[in-house]
Design an enzyme around this catalytic site. Structure first.
Site, PDB file in Angstrom:
ATOM      1  N   CYS A 274       0.849  -1.296  -0.139  1.00 37.13           N
ATOM      2  CA  CYS A 274       0.195   0.130   0.084  1.00 37.13           C
ATOM      3  C   CYS A 274       0.956   1.339   0.070  1.00 37.13           C
ATOM      4  O   CYS A 274       0.416   2.334  -0.749  1.00 37.13           O
ATOM      5  CB  CYS A 274      -1.067  -0.104   1.139  1.00 37.13           C
ATOM      6  SG  CYS A 274      -0.507  -0.821   2.475  1.00 37.13           S
ATOM      7  N   ARG A 303       7.091 -11.558   4.896  1.00 35.93           N
ATOM      8  CA  ARG A 303       6.643 -11.039   6.378  1.00 35.93           C
ATOM      9  C   ARG A 303       7.243 -12.162   7.277  1.00 35.93           C
ATOM     10  O   ARG A 303       7.649 -13.163   6.891  1.00 35.93           O
ATOM     11  CB  ARG A 303       5.080 -11.091   6.507  1.00 35.93           C
ATOM     12  CG  ARG A 303       4.431 -10.259   5.651  1.00 35.93           C
ATOM     13  CD  ARG A 303       2.877 -10.275   5.790  1.00 35.93           C
ATOM     14  NE  ARG A 303       2.261  -9.312   5.116  1.00 35.93           N
ATOM     15  CZ  ARG A 303       0.865  -9.290   4.901  1.00 35.93           C
ATOM     16  NH1 ARG A 303       0.051 -10.200   5.504  1.00 35.93           N
ATOM     17  NH2 ARG A 303       0.218  -8.486   4.112  1.00 35.93           N
ATOM     18  N   GLN A 321       0.580 -11.182  -3.856  1.00 43.21           N
ATOM     19  CA  GLN A 321      -0.799 -10.877  -3.520  1.00 43.21           C
ATOM     20  C   GLN A 321      -1.337 -10.259  -4.948  1.00 43.21           C
ATOM     21  O   GLN A 321      -0.612  -9.816  -5.812  1.00 43.21           O
ATOM     22  CB  GLN A 321      -1.126  -9.918  -2.444  1.00 43.21           C
ATOM     23  CG  GLN A 321      -0.792 -10.363  -1.013  1.00 43.21           C
ATOM     24  CD  GLN A 321      -1.048  -9.097  -0.291  1.00 43.21           C
ATOM     25  OE1 GLN A 321      -0.580  -8.027  -0.131  1.00 43.21           O
ATOM     26  NE2 GLN A 321      -1.888  -9.385   0.791  1.00 43.21           N
ATOM     27  N   ASP A 323      -2.792  -7.955  -5.508  1.00 42.42           N
ATOM     28  CA  ASP A 323      -3.244  -6.829  -4.612  1.00 42.42           C
ATOM     29  C   ASP A 323      -3.563  -5.433  -5.617  1.00 42.42           C
ATOM     30  O   ASP A 323      -3.301  -5.395  -6.854  1.00 42.42           O
ATOM     31  CB  ASP A 323      -2.006  -6.093  -4.085  1.00 42.42           C
ATOM     32  CG  ASP A 323      -2.236  -5.673  -2.720  1.00 42.42           C
ATOM     33  OD1 ASP A 323      -3.495  -5.625  -2.159  1.00 42.42           O
ATOM     34  OD2 ASP A 323      -1.252  -5.370  -1.887  1.00 42.42           O
ATOM     35  N   HIS A 325      -5.025  -1.088  -4.929  1.00 41.27           N
ATOM     36  CA  HIS A 325      -5.421   0.159  -4.264  1.00 41.27           C
ATOM     37  C   HIS A 325      -6.231   1.001  -5.253  1.00 41.27           C
ATOM     38  O   HIS A 325      -5.727   1.405  -6.113  1.00 41.27           O
ATOM     39  CB  HIS A 325      -4.162   0.476  -3.646  1.00 41.27           C
ATOM     40  CG  HIS A 325      -3.460  -0.408  -2.702  1.00 41.27           C
ATOM     41  ND1 HIS A 325      -2.483  -1.361  -3.191  1.00 41.27           N
ATOM     42  CD2 HIS A 325      -3.640  -0.522  -1.325  1.00 41.27           C
ATOM     43  CE1 HIS A 325      -2.120  -1.763  -2.306  1.00 41.27           C
ATOM     44  NE2 HIS A 325      -2.632  -1.672  -1.158  1.00 41.27           N
ATOM     45  N   LYS A 406     -12.843  -3.796   7.360  1.00 37.79           N
ATOM     46  CA  LYS A 406     -12.530  -4.351   6.141  1.00 37.79           C
ATOM     47  C   LYS A 406     -13.830  -5.376   5.926  1.00 37.79           C
ATOM     48  O   LYS A 406     -14.375  -5.725   6.843  1.00 37.79           O
ATOM     49  CB  LYS A 406     -11.159  -5.121   6.066  1.00 37.79           C
ATOM     50  CG  LYS A 406     -11.256  -6.012   7.331  1.00 37.79           C
ATOM     51  CD  LYS A 406      -9.481  -6.643   6.963  1.00 37.79           C
ATOM     52  CE  LYS A 406      -9.425  -7.674   8.213  1.00 37.79           C
ATOM     53  NZ  LYS A 406      -8.004  -8.322   8.387  1.00 37.79           N
ATOM     54  N   HIS A 454      -8.089  -0.735   0.164  1.00 39.70           N
ATOM     55  CA  HIS A 454      -7.029  -1.880  -0.340  1.00 39.70           C
ATOM     56  C   HIS A 454      -8.029  -3.197  -0.639  1.00 39.70           C
ATOM     57  O   HIS A 454      -8.976  -3.395   0.277  1.00 39.70           O
ATOM     58  CB  HIS A 454      -6.346  -2.362   0.978  1.00 39.70           C
ATOM     59  CG  HIS A 454      -5.705  -0.988   1.496  1.00 39.70           C
ATOM     60  ND1 HIS A 454      -4.391  -1.029   1.718  1.00 39.70           N
ATOM     61  CD2 HIS A 454      -6.289   0.038   2.337  1.00 39.70           C
ATOM     62  CE1 HIS A 454      -3.935   0.181   2.507  1.00 39.70           C
ATOM     63  NE2 HIS A 454      -5.089   0.693   2.820  1.00 39.70           N
TER      64      HIS A 454
END
Length: 585
Positions: A274, A303, A321, A323, A325, A406, A454
């Site tokens: 992000c 991570r 991911q 992912d 945004h 979320k 997100h």
């Protein structure tokens, strides 16, 4: 009372019975806690020095539990003073510690059945006769630090499963047996998809077969998001501490970040994408006319997950991911969340996961940034958007991200297991002046901060592929499988035609191989069908060569009979299944 609540009481009560049985069998054992959990319960024990617990103890413990249950003992609740509680559990140091940690004004209660008394809030069933003696089973033994602190004693945790009825236990054990057969770690070896190196925990070494499926999955999502109005970006893997401090991750997520140093500056390998997306947004002056801006990234994140939590490719340290945004105005939130929900349902349908989708709204956690008023507003906005999309949801208190609430989307696989994959998170914090200060020029010619959504559909590609491997027991749909067609000649004389067929299919974009080695046809077919789980086995001989045709054996699980195609017809058949992402063969 809901069925699940009554079952939780049965499980919690059965945990007390197990504790009594252990104390009866192994005097001197010190007991800790024993809660109900999904499908059963556990209890933590500190066994005496002269007994090393093992799963060999389980049969003896179960026998003693059934003896206790046969007595039909009542569960008797009693409220006691702190002094009484401390005296009652003076020989149980873990209970004493729990008592001493209770607030002064909090009631202290005990529950007694038979000769056993435990410190417990309850509730419990009325008596042991409500626990079916054939409906539980001790499953495994694990180490567990007292209160999760690695500096505290290591206890022995006994896990058990428990249900209302014996047939429910039987069904569950059958499901576990089937899940073991489908274990993606076993199938990953069988199908030669990947391997995991114990010297490099949480990192995946993808082999050609596995990487073929991985890239196919990634390309599929790339096509979906491009068609849905997203622009793909890519951001650095390592970014400076200063950025992570401004984003809030350094203060709230640092323990999960890998940190490195260069030229006396600290950097972190990105655990999420992000901040990078916002840096792209901030790289030039943006107008309200640019919004919504949908930035997609197949970002590789790392991570620092504890090694004990890692699990195959389902829980790793390095992952990618799907992912994205979305930077938008507050007025655009509802439309963007609705649009995302439609995308998610469309994708899940291609994998057969569009039925019985579970949705949860996760609200403000204790560890969060931003004031409560902003959080209340964000939660209300997300709930309204979800309702506008025609979706129902349940509240999951305190499970939001530290920066915003979320929606979490949970799919159900072929074995009835639940997997939380998709998510969309509403964030007023990261783009704010207090954080990364993203701005756009509004219709009023003034600067405003966008809202950030997100979102991910699959989540981790690694984890989602692991779910697919287990859901399909390795026999993935033809469009996703690493080998779509295997060509087998009936005799060496037809190796040339087998090679010709495989080349023809590969030229059309179909993943095909010719099996022209010296092993016999029966062995080849067994390998291809049982080990490779290839969707289409093409057998060729004199007739096929003469007629430019192929005899196709479909994967056994499809139930389709063998069929002969002209070579062009078979190519078109496969391409139709692949290009439409047909959930089968």
């Amino acid at each position: 009372m809901a069925v699940d609540e009554s079952l939780q009481m049965v499980r919690h009560s059965c945990a007390h019975v197990m504790a009594e049985a252990v104390l009866n069998l192994f005097p001197g054992t010190r007991i800790a806690i024993g809660p109900a959990i999904d499908n059963g319960f556990y209890y933590d024990f500190d066994f005496p020095a002269d007994h090393k617990p093992s799963e060999a103890d389980f049969a003896l413990i179960e026998k003693e539990m059934r003896r206790i249950l046969a007595g039909n003992h009542e569960f008797v609740r009693k409220e006691v003073s702190r002094a009484e509680a401390l005296e009652l559990f003076k020989d149980q140091p873990y209970k004493v510690e729990l008592i001493e940690g209770l607030p002064e004004n909090e009631p202290i209660t005990t529950y007694t059945q038979d000769s056993f008394t435990d410190l417990c809030r309850g509730p419990h069933v009325a008596s042991t006769k409500e626990i079916n003696a054939q409906s539980f089973k001790l499953m495994s033994l694990a180490g567990a630090y007292w209160r999760g602190d690695s500096n505290r004693p290591m206890l022995s945790r006994i896990y058990a499963v428990c249900f209302h009825k014996p047939n429910e236990l039987k069904d569950y054990l059958k499901m576990l047996e089937e899940a073991d057969k489908r274990d993606h770690r076993k199938l990953g070896v069988q199908l030669d998809l990947f391997h995991l190196d114990p010297e490099d925990p949480g990192q995946i070494f993808w082999h050609p077969n596995g990487w073929t499926m991985y890239v196919t999955l990634q390309d599929y999502m790339r096509q979906k998001v491009t068609a849905d109005g997203y622009m793909e970006v890519n951001t650095p893997a390592i970014m400076p501490r200063t950025l992570w401090e401004r984003s809030g991750h350094w203060g709230h997520y640092q323990k999960n970040m890998f940190v490195t140093e260069s030229e006396k500056r600290l950097f972190a390998v990105k655990p999420m994408n992000c901040p990078g997306a916002l840096e792209i947004f901030k790289s030039r002056i943006r107008s309200y006319k640019d919004l919504p801006m949908r930035l997609a990234e197949f970002g590789h994140c790392v991570r620092n997950e504890p090694s004990g939590t890692l699990h195959g490719i389902m829980r790793v340290r390095g992952f990618v991911q799907d992912d994205a945004h979305i930077l938008c105005t507050e007025e655009q939130i509802e439309a963007e969340v609705t649009k995302f929900c439609c995308l998610l349902k469309d994708v899940y349908k291609d994998f057969g996961f569009d039925k019985n989708l579970l949705i949860k709204l996760s609200t403000r956690p204790e560890d969060h940034v931003g004031d409560d008023a902003t959080w209340d507003h964000a939660e209300a906005a997300l709930a309204a958007a979800c309702k506008a999309a025609g979706l129902s949801f349940e509240i999951q208190p305190g499970e939001g991200a530290f920066y915003g609430p979320k929606l979490e989307f949970t799919l159900i696989d072929a074995l009835g297991r639940q997997w939380q994959c998709g998510t969309i998170q509403l964030d007023y914090q990261l783009p704010s002046a207090e954080r990364l200060n993203a701005e756009y020029v509004g219709a009023d010619n003034q600067k405003h901060h966008p809202v950030m959504l997100h979102r991910a559909v699959l989540g981790s590609l690694e984890r989602f592929l692991g779910i697919l491997i287990e859901n399909y027991a390795g026999a993935l749909p033809a469009w996703l499988h690493f080998e779509q067609a295997a060509v087998v000649p009936v005799a060496p004389d037809f190796n040339g035609y087998a090679d010709k067929v495989a080349s023809f299919l590969r030229a059309a974009g179909i993943r095909a191989n010719a099996y022209t080695d010296d092993s016999n046809m029966k062995s080849k077919i067994k390998l291809i069908s049982s080990e490779h789980k290839t969707p289409y086995i093409i057998v060729v001989g004199a007739n096929e060569q003469a007629e430019e045709s192929v005899a196709v054996r479909f994967r056994a699980s499809s139930g389709l009979p063998q069929k002969t195609f002209k070579l062009n017809e078979f190519r078109d058949y496969v391409l139709d299944k692949v290009q439409t992402h047909f959930n089968g063969i």
